[in-house]
Design an enzyme around this catalytic site. Structure first.
Site, PDB file in Angstrom:
ATOM      1  N   TYR A 141      42.278   2.653   2.038  1.00  0.00           N
ATOM      2  CA  TYR A 141      42.199   1.231   1.726  1.00  0.00           C
ATOM      3  C   TYR A 141      41.915   0.409   2.975  1.00  0.00           C
ATOM      4  O   TYR A 141      42.669   0.450   3.954  1.00  0.00           O
ATOM      5  CB  TYR A 141      43.490   0.735   1.059  1.00  0.00           C
ATOM      6  N   GLY A 174      39.874  -7.518 -12.834  1.00  0.00           N
ATOM      7  CA  GLY A 174      39.879  -8.986 -12.958  1.00  0.00           C
ATOM      8  C   GLY A 174      39.266  -9.469 -14.264  1.00  0.00           C
ATOM      9  O   GLY A 174      39.472 -10.606 -14.685  1.00  0.00           O
ATOM     10  N   LYS A 206      38.514 -14.750 -16.626  1.00  0.00           N
ATOM     11  CA  LYS A 206      37.904 -15.774 -15.757  1.00  0.00           C
ATOM     12  C   LYS A 206      36.374 -15.735 -15.767  1.00  0.00           C
ATOM     13  O   LYS A 206      35.738 -16.764 -15.531  1.00  0.00           O
ATOM     14  CB  LYS A 206      38.430 -15.652 -14.328  1.00  0.00           C
TER      15      LYS A 206
END
Ligand SMILES: NC(=O)c1ccc[n+]([C@@H]2O[C@H](COP(=O)([O-])OP(=O)(O)OC[C@H]3O[C@@H](n4cnc5c(N)ncnc54)[C@H](OP(=O)(O)O)[C@@H]3O)[C@@H](O)[C@H]2O)c1
Length: 342
Positions: free
Chosen positions: A58, A216, A221
């Site tokens: 990461y 997401g 959104k």
């Protein structure tokens, strides 16, 4: 925040939401800068969270370094999971990559240095390299445990049959328990229900579910024309399947007075999967933490289940069709598990 056992092979208690850290840092040019990552950390800890998911890969090692700084002297308070197979370097030599013992041994030392700790609570093999036998991985975990570097082992992104073989082998050999799996799981990705989740339940493994918001998309959104990770990486945000799903998700969210992403995370939790929250900002974290308090009714869960279901395929559909035959046409008088035991 409530706490739960991570599977049934250990008494280790973890918070009901894990904190994902792939957004900790900006080495890949998309993520939270160190100050924002600290705010996310502080919000999660203040809410009672104790289960941290990271990886050497990461943000090219930056996420582990930040987690190490944030934990500081409180290291013992956290159940810390990290992973190996990909390394922190995008240009790593071949000998450093993969699942084998050399990669594992080198990776754990590098992770411990970045994290500023001398042990990991849970060490996961990040994704299969397609060549290393699981016996080599399980034995490698055993040796790391004996050297005091890890407490438990686990698998991420592995097929169920390989995990089951490794868990059984470790048990028979008396090696350290392989206690859990990490799988992608959300209203948009339920194929783990075919083999991985029943396997985990059968073997008593804890299940960490990553991408509970589908990156997401399940916040809804993108319907408002917002941009974000999915549009940056060019992921699908408005297929007919996604839109049908979002219609139901948004309707349920309105009924319970919550954000769609909170409902999506609460749904994953209700399916017995421990969600890993992937906030990129403190505001997103605060929003996602509210999913822990959310109770969905059986009828709401059923609507979400129905709109997101995936075909279970062979042999599960054959088994379902065989109920009558196997009970001598007394299926209505024989109680079956919610899902047939394969
Ligand atoms: N084992 C594996 O192979 C693997 C793979 C992937 C992830 N993971 C782990 O799982 C964690 C979570 O995965 P994920 O990041 O894919 O989870 P996710 O929850 O599906 O997606 C997180 C993204 O959703 C958006 N988001 C989050 N909360 C929001 C909110 N309240 N409102 C609007 N948008 C919001 C943010 O994207 P924007 O940038 O658009 O704001 C954020 O980057 C990772 O951090 C990592 O620890 C493991």
């Amino acid at each position: 925040m409530n706490y739960q056992l991570f599977g049934t092979k250990t008494g280790l208690r973890v918070s009901e939401l894990a904190l994902g850290t792939s957004n900790f840092g900006t080495a890949t040019s998309y993520g939270a800068d160190p100050a924002e990552a600290r705010r996310i950390w502080e919000g999660y800890v203040a809410a009672g969270g104790n289960f941290i998911d990271t990886s050497d890969a990461y943000q090219q090692g930056e996420a582990e370094r930040l987690v190490g700084q944030f934990m500081g002297a409180d290291r013992g308070d956290f159940v810390l999971a990290s992973k190996y197979s990909r390394t922190a370097s995008p240009t790593a030599a071949l000998a450093q990559l993969g699942n084998h013992r050399k990669a594992m041994t080198q990776a754990v030392e590098a992770s411990l240095r970045r994290l500023g700790t001398d042990y990991l609570d849970l060490y996961l093999v990040h994704l299969p390299d397609s060549v290393t036998p699981v016996a080599e991985i399980a034995r490698g975990f055993e040796d790391l445990a004996r050297a005091g570097k890890i407490l438990y082992g686990g698998f991420s992104n592995f097929p169920a049959w390989r995990v089951a073989a490794a868990v059984t082998l470790a048990e028979l050999r008396g090696w350290i328990p392989l206690v859990g799996v990490q799988v992608e799981f959300s209203l948009l990705q339920r194929t783990a229900e075919r083999e991985l989740l029943p396997m985990a339940e059968g073997l008593g493994l804890g299940v960490m579910g990553y991408s509970p918001l589908g990156g997401g998309v399940l916040t809804g959104k993108y319907r408002q024309g917002e941009s974000g990770r999915a549009t940056v990486v060019g992921a699908e945000v408005d297929s007919p399947r996604i839109n049908t799903m979002l219609d139901v998700l948004l309707a349920v969210a309105q009924e319970v007075g919550a954000a769609p992403g909170q409902v999506a995370t609460a749904w994953a939790k209700a399916r017995g999967v421990l969600p890993i929250i992937g906030a990129r900002t403190r505001a997103q974290l605060d929003d996602q933490l509210r999913s822990a308090q959310l109770q969905l009714s059986p009828e709401q869960l059923q609507r979400l289940d129905a709109v997101s279901a995936v075909p279970l395929g062979y042999p599960h559909e054959l088994l379902a069709a065989q109920h009558n035959l196997l009970t001598g046409n007394r299926a209505d008088r024989v109680s079956w598990p919610a899902r047939p035991v394969a």
